[in-house]
Write a protein that holds these residues in place. Sequence first.
Motif, short mmCIF file in Angstrom:
data_model
loop_
_atom_site.label_atom_id
_atom_site.label_comp_id
_atom_site.label_asym_id
_atom_site.label_seq_id
_atom_site.Cartn_x
_atom_site.Cartn_y
_atom_site.Cartn_z
N ARG A 139 0.81 -1.14 0.17
CA ARG A 139 0.13 0.13 -0.05
C ARG A 139 0.92 1.36 -0.16
O ARG A 139 0.50 2.43 -0.56
N GLU A 183 1.98 1.84 -3.34
CA GLU A 183 0.80 2.32 -4.30
C GLU A 183 0.52 3.87 -4.06
O GLU A 183 0.25 4.46 -5.21
N ARG A 226 1.00 6.63 -6.84
CA ARG A 226 -0.01 7.79 -7.00
C ARG A 226 0.48 9.09 -7.11
O ARG A 226 0.15 10.02 -7.66
N GLN A 272 2.03 5.80 -14.21
CA GLN A 272 0.58 5.03 -14.40
C GLN A 272 0.90 3.55 -14.35
O GLN A 272 0.23 2.84 -13.72
N LEU A 321 2.06 2.62 -10.99
CA LEU A 321 0.75 2.48 -10.22
C LEU A 321 -0.11 1.27 -10.27
O LEU A 321 -0.34 0.65 -9.33
N ALA A 322 -0.34 0.86 -11.62
CA ALA A 322 -1.06 -0.34 -11.85
C ALA A 322 -0.33 -1.53 -11.25
O ALA A 322 -0.96 -2.49 -10.58
N ALA A 330 1.81 -1.40 -8.66
CA ALA A 330 1.70 -1.38 -7.38
C ALA A 330 0.36 -1.96 -6.85
O ALA A 330 0.09 -2.55 -5.84
N GLN A 331 -1.07 -1.43 -7.37
CA GLN A 331 -2.31 -1.94 -7.05
C GLN A 331 -2.27 -3.37 -7.12
O GLN A 331 -2.94 -4.02 -6.33
N LYS A 337 -0.08 -5.51 -6.84
CA LYS A 337 0.83 -6.14 -5.78
C LYS A 337 0.11 -6.01 -4.40
O LYS A 337 0.20 -7.00 -3.65
N VAL A 338 -0.82 -4.89 -4.28
CA VAL A 338 -1.51 -5.09 -3.14
C VAL A 338 -2.90 -5.92 -3.18
O VAL A 338 -3.00 -6.50 -2.00
N GLN A 339 -3.36 -6.05 -4.40
CA GLN A 339 -4.30 -7.25 -4.40
C GLN A 339 -3.72 -8.51 -4.02
O GLN A 339 -4.38 -9.48 -3.32
#
Length: 425
Positions: free
Chosen positions: A111, A114, A118, A275, A278-279, A281-282, A284-286
């Motif tokens: 996070r 992410e 961002r 961007q 960011l995708a 990282a997102q 990776k968070v999921q």
Amino acid sequence: MATSVSAPDLPTVSKQRKFNPRLVLGVVAVAAVGYWGWRQAFPPPAATLLRVSGRIEADETDIGAKTGGRVTQILVQEGDAVKAGQVVAVLEDDEVNQQLQAAIAQVNAARQEEAQARLEVNVADSRIQEAQTNLAQSQTDSQGRVRQAESTVAASQAQVAQAEAQVVQAQAEVKRAESQLKLAQLDRDRFAALVTQGAVNRQQFDQAQTNAETAQATLDTARATLAAQMAVVQTAKRQLQATQGTLTQTESTTLNPAIRSSQLAAYQQQKAQAQAQLAAAQAKVQAAIANQQQLQKRLDSFKVTSPITGVVQDRPVEPGAVVANGKTLLTIINPQAIYLRAYVPEGEIGKIYVGKSARVFLDANPQQPLSAKVSSIDPKASFTPENIYFQKDRVRQVFGVKLAIEQSQTYAKPGMPADAEIDLK
């Protein structure tokens, strides 16, 4: 003249009549013939009830451990009533707890990445907006160009600060990966000793070895990321120096609009890269959240619940025991779903079928029979005794039947002897 003397009269003895056995045989024969004729004319009525005896039984439900671990609590005793969904036992596994904590740390780190990505997108948007404004003003407003250069310098300074912050974050990730590797290696060494001693199986050692290799790979990745972030810091510092030089040049000359256009394109490219980061990282968070949820679900499986409402019949495991996956912890029976197990002679089995009504008599209350129905009939006959040597013993061939008891109260309990009458009408 001689006188004759007559002999005195003797009493007459009558002859006794002897017993004639032929007469008795004749009477018996006549009676037998008469009884046979009477039975032919008036046969006995067919039996309307079949009486059997047996024992009350109930189907058992074994509650097993969904995963291996050490039993910390058994919350019920034999004879206790339980409800469906009630927690009846609790297990624990220190390794799973440690893995869950590591997964939570991974979620937090992902996070942060992410949020950093961002922020970089927002910075890129800001640079693009400034570049667009400066491009419009570059032909007429040199002061605006100077401000743009100053903004570029400020952005470069922010980029350096961000890169340095990423280095600190990468250093923390390396330390965390080193700790995880140390823990995984300790677990692997411990399992290696245990598998040599036969205390654990080879699969558990292989899992520990895999965890150690995964931790090593994670550490290598973290170190590579740290090196890359440090290179980014150097690049950002060089970029800052370049923007500072550009600012100096801008203050002395008017920038060419073509340069402004090139800068705008570069910022747009930076935004596209941000961007993409960011995708990533997102995603990776999921992935980290999914791993945490999986471990949490496994941890929740250590709370064993009863699948049915019933009574505890057996408790083979006590707190402190280490059990494997699927090990039976408790045996539950449903006292409302009980039946009488009985045996019917082969000559009578053709008179009954599944669904036939019956009545069960308990020794404790023989005056109040319980309603029942034939719920199943064994497909094959049994012998009593098991081995048959003489033809006359075949009459002892029997079929097992179950009489499902309909009771609103738990009068009948498993283990109780009982008698039953099956309706043959």
